[in-house]
Design an enzyme around this catalytic site. Structure first.
Site, short mmCIF file in Angstrom:
data_model
loop_
_atom_site.label_atom_id
_atom_site.label_comp_id
_atom_site.label_asym_id
_atom_site.label_seq_id
_atom_site.Cartn_x
_atom_site.Cartn_y
_atom_site.Cartn_z
N GLN A 13 0.90 -1.06 -0.04
CA GLN A 13 0.09 -0.02 0.08
C GLN A 13 0.85 1.40 0.06
O GLN A 13 0.45 2.37 -0.11
CB GLN A 13 -0.67 -0.15 1.10
CG GLN A 13 -1.78 -1.25 1.30
CD GLN A 13 -2.49 -1.19 2.88
OE1 GLN A 13 -3.55 -0.59 2.92
NE2 GLN A 13 -2.04 -1.93 3.69
N HIS A 34 -1.61 1.50 -4.17
CA HIS A 34 -2.11 2.84 -3.98
C HIS A 34 -0.98 3.91 -4.74
O HIS A 34 -1.05 4.96 -4.52
CB HIS A 34 -2.16 3.31 -2.55
CG HIS A 34 -3.10 2.52 -1.70
ND1 HIS A 34 -3.06 2.51 -0.39
CD2 HIS A 34 -4.19 1.73 -2.02
CE1 HIS A 34 -4.17 1.81 0.06
NE2 HIS A 34 -4.73 1.55 -0.97
N THR A 87 0.82 -2.94 8.72
CA THR A 87 -0.79 -2.13 8.10
C THR A 87 -1.80 -2.28 9.26
O THR A 87 -1.85 -3.19 10.07
CB THR A 87 -1.16 -2.68 6.92
OG1 THR A 87 -2.26 -1.94 6.80
CG2 THR A 87 -1.54 -4.04 6.99
C1 BJW Z 1 4.76 -0.76 12.80
C2 BJW Z 1 5.71 -0.30 12.91
C3 BJW Z 1 6.93 -0.87 12.73
C4 BJW Z 1 4.09 1.55 13.03
N1 BJW Z 1 6.82 -2.20 12.55
N2 BJW Z 1 4.63 -2.12 12.44
C5 BJW Z 1 -16.78 2.21 4.96
C6 BJW Z 1 -16.21 0.50 5.09
C7 BJW Z 1 -15.61 0.00 4.14
C8 BJW Z 1 -14.80 1.08 3.42
C9 BJW Z 1 -15.04 2.38 3.15
C10 BJW Z 1 -15.94 2.81 4.10
N3 BJW Z 1 -16.03 4.19 3.76
C11 BJW Z 1 -15.18 4.48 2.84
C12 BJW Z 1 -14.59 3.20 2.50
C13 BJW Z 1 -13.62 3.46 1.19
C14 BJW Z 1 -12.00 3.72 1.78
C15 BJW Z 1 -11.75 3.08 2.95
O1 BJW Z 1 -11.32 2.00 3.22
N4 BJW Z 1 -11.90 3.99 4.28
C16 BJW Z 1 -11.61 3.25 5.55
C17 BJW Z 1 -10.55 4.25 6.16
C18 BJW Z 1 -12.88 3.30 6.34
N5 BJW Z 1 -11.27 3.24 0.56
C19 BJW Z 1 -11.22 3.67 -0.49
O2 BJW Z 1 -11.73 4.68 -0.69
C20 BJW Z 1 -10.39 3.02 -1.64
N6 BJW Z 1 -11.04 3.10 -2.71
C21 BJW Z 1 -12.10 2.43 -2.87
O3 BJW Z 1 -12.67 1.73 -1.87
O4 BJW Z 1 -12.76 2.47 -4.05
C22 BJW Z 1 -13.92 1.97 -4.26
C23 BJW Z 1 -14.27 2.44 -5.82
C24 BJW Z 1 -14.63 1.44 -6.68
C25 BJW Z 1 -15.02 1.84 -8.16
C26 BJW Z 1 -14.87 3.02 -8.60
C27 BJW Z 1 -14.74 4.18 -7.56
C28 BJW Z 1 -14.37 3.81 -6.06
C29 BJW Z 1 -8.99 3.90 -1.71
C30 BJW Z 1 -8.30 4.05 -0.45
C31 BJW Z 1 -6.93 4.71 -0.92
C32 BJW Z 1 -6.18 4.77 0.25
N7 BJW Z 1 -5.11 6.09 0.07
C33 BJW Z 1 -4.09 6.35 1.20
C34 BJW Z 1 -3.17 7.52 0.39
C35 BJW Z 1 -2.34 6.99 -0.58
C36 BJW Z 1 -1.57 8.07 -1.18
C37 BJW Z 1 -0.57 8.77 -0.29
O5 BJW Z 1 0.20 8.05 0.49
O6 BJW Z 1 -0.70 9.91 -0.20
O7 BJW Z 1 -3.38 5.17 1.26
S1 BJW Z 1 -4.76 6.47 2.67
C38 BJW Z 1 -3.49 5.44 3.52
O8 BJW Z 1 -4.07 4.38 4.32
C39 BJW Z 1 -2.55 5.35 2.62
C40 BJW Z 1 -2.12 3.87 2.85
O9 BJW Z 1 -1.66 3.14 1.95
C41 BJW Z 1 -3.54 3.48 3.74
C42 BJW Z 1 -3.42 2.25 4.62
O10 BJW Z 1 -2.49 2.80 5.65
P1 BJW Z 1 -1.54 1.84 6.27
O11 BJW Z 1 -0.59 1.43 5.06
O12 BJW Z 1 -2.17 0.62 6.92
O13 BJW Z 1 -0.84 2.71 7.50
P2 BJW Z 1 -1.36 3.10 8.89
O14 BJW Z 1 -0.66 4.17 9.35
O15 BJW Z 1 -2.95 3.18 8.83
O16 BJW Z 1 -0.94 1.85 9.68
C43 BJW Z 1 0.53 1.71 9.98
C44 BJW Z 1 0.29 0.47 10.87
O17 BJW Z 1 2.07 0.00 10.99
C45 BJW Z 1 -0.23 0.81 12.25
O18 BJW Z 1 -0.83 -0.46 12.82
C46 BJW Z 1 1.27 0.77 13.27
O19 BJW Z 1 0.74 0.26 14.57
C47 BJW Z 1 2.26 -0.20 12.54
N8 BJW Z 1 3.54 0.30 12.89
N9 BJW Z 1 5.37 1.15 13.15
C48 BJW Z 1 5.41 -2.90 12.36
N10 BJW Z 1 8.01 -0.39 13.04
#
Ligand code: BJW
Length: 268
Positions: A104, A122, A191
């Site tokens: 991601q 992403h 994640t």
């Molecule tokens: C460690 C550590 C160490 C720290 N060792 N661990 C309700 C229900 C379900 C879904 C939805 C909903 N409402 C809206 C949605 C959809 C939405 C979504 O999922 N939202 C939820 C938040 C509720 N999703 C979307 O909108 C996606 N698109 C979609 O669904 O499209 C449908 C569609 C179909 C057809 C046409 C049109 C639409 C798109 C999602 C895009 C996410 N974008 C981002 C930004 C990317 C660009 C950028 O970087 O600027 O992606 S947001 C951000 O979150 C980024 C990440 O990739 C993503 C995930 O985060 P990640 O990687 O998990 O990071 P963190 O910070 O959350 O977690 C880090 C973890 O590491 C933590 O747990 C720490 O403890 C741990 N950690 N240090 C090991 N040393």
């Protein structure tokens, strides 16, 4: 389920028997390189609102603001190097008969660590896309000479990343689901497992019979569903779980030319 225990982990044995190995990573894998995560106490969403910066509406409203944020993040990431977790995943790829890394992350650090079979769910922060022509080009300018950057055609460029409410690239999504459905081991690293559709991939893998292992600093919604969950820093835990010997300097004792790379990021 195992928690907080590397001893007694079946992962190493499962990997030895596995034909297809899939790894899903998130921001936590790059945290030890100095790249901020999104959620949690030090996460980007503590200081910035996702709605203002990571949605198509935000970009339409204020492309300059959005680009200033991305320019700042690009400057920060450009100074970062892969850490032991990235290196361990790259080494796992070399040891696996079939391997796919689903990330991601947009930072490009996996590639810099030597990973090859990567699906960037992403997008990539080092690529830009023309909002009129859709053409994607690499852009490694740090800092950007002008904000917002423009295409040769005059239209605005946007970061080639996936914002909330946007669909993931169709080919990436199709590869990710196919990999989750057919793998023997599915390893999830760093994640929060809350952002869809990536968060559903480990569940699909588990339903289809894969051995699912989580490595994360803290428990997540995936924890109770994984066969094993290990909580701690990925850079510490992964080399131990994968049984990769680590030297006193913190580098792998098993080294090869790729792990000795010291080229600066951006390395996409
Ligand atoms: C460690 C550590 C160490 C720290 N060792 N661990 C309700 C229900 C379900 C879904 C939805 C909903 N409402 C809206 C949605 C959809 C939405 C979504 O999922 N939202 C939820 C938040 C509720 N999703 C979307 O909108 C996606 N698109 C979609 O669904 O499209 C449908 C569609 C179909 C057809 C046409 C049109 C639409 C798109 C999602 C895009 C996410 N974008 C981002 C930004 C990317 C660009 C950028 O970087 O600027 O992606 S947001 C951000 O979150 C980024 C990440 O990739 C993503 C995930 O985060 P990640 O990687 O998990 O990071 P963190 O910070 O959350 O977690 C880090 C973890 O590491 C933590 O747990 C720490 O403890 C741990 N950690 N240090 C090991 N040393």
């Amino acid at each position: 389920m195992l928690t907080d225990r590397s001893e007694g982990s079946e992962l190493h044995q499962r990997l030895e028997q596995a034909r297809r190995v899939v790894v899903l990573t998130g921001a936590g894998v790059s945290a030890e390189s100095g790249v901020p995560t999104f959620r949690g106490a030090d996460g980007l969403w503590q200081e910035y609102r996702a709605e203002d910066l990571a949605t198509p509406e935000a970009f339409r409203r204020n492309p300059e603001l959005v680009w200033e944020w991305y320019d700042w993040r690009r400057q920060l990431i450009a100074k970062c190097q892969p850490n032991m977790a990235h290196h361990a995943i790259a080494l796992l790829e070399r040891q696996s008969p079939e391997f796919l890394l689903l990330t991601q992350n947009v930072d490009g650090l996996h590639r810099l660590a030597g990973s090859v079979q990567i699906v960037e769910l992403h997008g990539n922060i080092w690529c830009v896309r023309c909002i009129e022509e859709g053409k994607i080009t690499e852009n490694l300018d740090v800092p950007l000479p002008s904000i917002p950057p423009r295409c040769e055609c005059g239209a605005l460029l946007r970061p080639d990343v996936v914002w909330f409410g946007e669909a993931l690239p169709a080919d990436a999504l199709q590869m990710a689901f196919a990999a989750a459905e057919s793998c023997d081991v599915f390893l999830v690293v760093g994640t929060s497992a809350v952002v869809q559709p990536a968060a559903s991939l480990p569940m699909i893998a588990r339903q289809r019979g894969a051995y699912v292992v989580e490595v994360n600093l803290e428990p997540t919604p995936l924890t109770p569903l994984a066969h094993e969950a290990h909580h701690g820093k990925a850079g510490d835990l992964l080399p131990r779980l994968l049984d990769f010997p680590v030297g006193t300097s913190g580098n792998f004792a098993i080294r090869n030319s790729q792990f000795e790379m010291s080229s600066p990021n951006p390395g996409v």
